[in-house]
Design a protein around this motif. Structure first.
Motif, short mmCIF file in Angstrom:
data_model
loop_
_atom_site.label_atom_id
_atom_site.label_comp_id
_atom_site.label_asym_id
_atom_site.label_seq_id
_atom_site.Cartn_x
_atom_site.Cartn_y
_atom_site.Cartn_z
N ASP A 1 0.88 -1.17 0.00
CA ASP A 1 0.00 0.00 0.00
C ASP A 1 0.91 1.22 0.00
OD1 ASP A 1 -1.81 -2.02 0.51
OD2 ASP A 1 -2.92 -0.89 2.01
N LEU A 2 0.69 2.11 -0.96
CA LEU A 2 1.63 3.19 -1.20
C LEU A 2 0.89 4.51 -1.41
CD1 LEU A 2 4.75 3.23 -1.86
CD2 LEU A 2 4.07 3.10 -4.27
N ASP A 3 1.28 5.53 -0.66
CA ASP A 3 0.85 6.89 -0.96
C ASP A 3 1.91 7.48 -1.89
OD1 ASP A 3 -1.61 7.60 0.06
OD2 ASP A 3 -0.83 8.37 1.95
N TYR A 4 1.50 8.17 -2.94
CA TYR A 4 2.49 8.71 -3.86
C TYR A 4 2.03 10.03 -4.44
CZ TYR A 4 -0.45 7.55 -7.82
OH TYR A 4 -1.48 7.51 -8.70
N LYS A 5 3.02 10.80 -4.88
CA LYS A 5 2.79 12.00 -5.67
C LYS A 5 3.81 11.96 -6.80
CE LYS A 5 4.01 16.07 -4.09
NZ LYS A 5 4.02 17.33 -3.34
N LEU A 6 3.34 12.11 -8.04
CA LEU A 6 4.20 12.11 -9.22
C LEU A 6 4.30 13.52 -9.76
CD1 LEU A 6 5.73 10.98 -11.66
CD2 LEU A 6 3.52 10.32 -12.64
N THR A 7 5.54 13.99 -9.90
CA THR A 7 5.80 15.34 -10.40
C THR A 7 6.69 15.25 -11.65
OG1 THR A 7 5.79 16.11 -8.11
CG2 THR A 7 6.65 17.63 -9.72
N VAL A 8 6.33 16.00 -12.68
CA VAL A 8 7.13 16.12 -13.89
C VAL A 8 7.28 17.61 -14.17
CG1 VAL A 8 7.29 15.61 -16.36
CG2 VAL A 8 6.30 13.91 -14.81
N PRO B 1 -4.79 4.56 -1.08
CA PRO B 1 -3.43 4.33 -1.58
C PRO B 1 -3.41 3.48 -2.84
CG PRO B 1 -3.87 2.88 0.28
CD PRO B 1 -5.05 3.81 0.16
N LEU B 2 -2.29 3.54 -3.55
CA LEU B 2 -2.03 2.62 -4.64
C LEU B 2 -1.69 1.28 -4.00
CD1 LEU B 2 -1.28 1.90 -7.61
CD2 LEU B 2 1.03 2.65 -7.06
N VAL B 3 -2.36 0.22 -4.42
CA VAL B 3 -2.10 -1.12 -3.89
C VAL B 3 -1.61 -1.96 -5.06
CG1 VAL B 3 -3.08 -3.13 -2.73
CG2 VAL B 3 -3.93 -0.84 -2.18
N TYR B 4 -0.41 -2.54 -4.92
CA TYR B 4 0.13 -3.32 -6.04
C TYR B 4 0.87 -4.55 -5.53
CZ TYR B 4 4.98 -1.94 -5.26
OH TYR B 4 6.23 -1.80 -4.72
N LEU B 5 1.03 -5.53 -6.41
CA LEU B 5 1.77 -6.75 -6.11
C LEU B 5 3.20 -6.56 -6.60
CD1 LEU B 5 1.84 -9.71 -5.16
CD2 LEU B 5 1.01 -10.37 -7.44
N HIS B 6 4.15 -6.58 -5.67
CA HIS B 6 5.56 -6.29 -5.97
C HIS B 6 6.20 -7.44 -6.74
CE1 HIS B 6 9.17 -3.88 -5.29
NE2 HIS B 6 9.82 -5.02 -5.19
N GLY B 7 7.03 -7.08 -7.72
CA GLY B 7 7.77 -8.08 -8.47
C GLY B 7 7.02 -8.64 -9.66
N HIS B 8 5.89 -8.05 -10.01
CA HIS B 8 5.09 -8.56 -11.12
C HIS B 8 4.84 -7.51 -12.20
CE1 HIS B 8 3.98 -12.51 -9.32
NE2 HIS B 8 4.36 -11.87 -8.23
N SER B 9 5.72 -6.50 -12.26
CA SER B 9 5.64 -5.45 -13.29
C SER B 9 4.30 -4.72 -13.30
CB SER B 9 5.92 -6.04 -14.68
OG SER B 9 7.19 -6.65 -14.70
N ASN B 10 3.73 -4.51 -12.12
CA ASN B 10 2.46 -3.78 -12.02
C ASN B 10 2.67 -2.27 -11.88
OD1 ASN B 10 0.64 -5.99 -12.22
ND2 ASN B 10 1.14 -6.56 -10.13
N ILE B 11 3.89 -1.85 -11.60
CA ILE B 11 4.23 -0.43 -11.60
C ILE B 11 5.51 -0.28 -12.43
CG2 ILE B 11 3.12 0.02 -9.37
CD1 ILE B 11 5.92 0.06 -8.09
N ILE B 12 5.89 0.95 -12.76
CA ILE B 12 7.06 1.16 -13.61
C ILE B 12 8.32 0.60 -12.93
CG2 ILE B 12 6.08 3.10 -14.91
CD1 ILE B 12 7.74 4.95 -13.15
N PRO B 13 9.25 0.08 -13.74
CA PRO B 13 10.42 -0.61 -13.20
C PRO B 13 11.26 0.22 -12.23
CG PRO B 13 10.28 -0.92 -15.58
CD PRO B 13 9.21 0.04 -15.21
N GLY B 14 11.49 1.49 -12.56
CA GLY B 14 12.35 2.32 -11.70
C GLY B 14 11.79 2.51 -10.31
N LEU B 15 10.47 2.66 -10.19
CA LEU B 15 9.85 2.83 -8.88
C LEU B 15 9.85 1.50 -8.14
CD1 LEU B 15 8.49 4.68 -6.86
CD2 LEU B 15 6.31 4.24 -8.01
N GLU B 16 9.56 0.42 -8.84
CA GLU B 16 9.56 -0.90 -8.20
C GLU B 16 10.94 -1.23 -7.63
OE1 GLU B 16 6.92 -4.65 -9.05
OE2 GLU B 16 8.57 -4.60 -10.49
N LYS B 17 12.01 -0.96 -8.39
CA LYS B 17 13.37 -1.22 -7.91
C LYS B 17 13.68 -0.40 -6.66
CE LYS B 17 15.49 -2.41 -12.33
NZ LYS B 17 16.33 -1.93 -13.42
#
Length: 159
Positions: A10-17, A30-46
């Protein structure tokens, strides 16, 4: 518990560009995701690997680890006949690929019977800046692992 493959996060996030907030989680949602399954962008997951509940961090993700570089060949001309209704420049539409998958694209111009579209993700080529807080980490259920994504409570009750 640390964030590793097969954990639900479970992740709270703010994305700024370019110092502009592009996206953020809503309080209590929150954003809820399964880690290690490419459900979010690679750089954030790493960057989240090994973190734990309560950790707060700032992550800069390069285009290569985010939505990729812009591909000039992904800009195409389509016929106005391919569109059912009024065409809005800047709007996102969806095309169906031969394999049945759905591909989003953005209309970037209309010239007579020709519609210029961009199949690049909107954030392709951009450096992404995330402010994240890990709100929770838990083991994934067998069903979540089988499906390859996290489930919200009651998500699959209708099946």
């Amino acid at each position: 518990m640390n964030i590793t493959k097969d954990k639900v996060v479970d992740l709270d996030y703010k994305l700024t560009v370019h110092n502009e907030v592009i996206d953020q989680s809503e309080p209590g949602e929150p954003l809820v995701y399964l880690h290690g399954h490419s459900n979010i962008i690679p750089g954030l997951e790493k960057a989240l690997e090994g973190k734990t509940t309560g950790d707060t961090m700032q992550v800069t993700v390069t285009p290569e680890e985010g939505y990729g570089m812009r591909d000039v060949d992904a800009v195409e001309e389509l016929s106005r006949e391919d569109f059912d209704d009024d065409i809005e420049v800047g709007s996102t539409y969806y095309a169906q690929a031969e394999d049945g998958s759905v591909i989003p694209f953005t209309v970037i111009g209309v010239n007579g019977d020709s519609v210029k579209v961009d199949f690049n993700p909107p954030l392709a080529g951009e450096t992404l800046h995330f402010d994240v807080t890990v709100l929770g980490v838990r083991d994934a259920t067998a069903e979540e692992l089988d499906h390859g994504h996290a489930h919200a409570p009651d998500m699959h009750d209708h099946e």
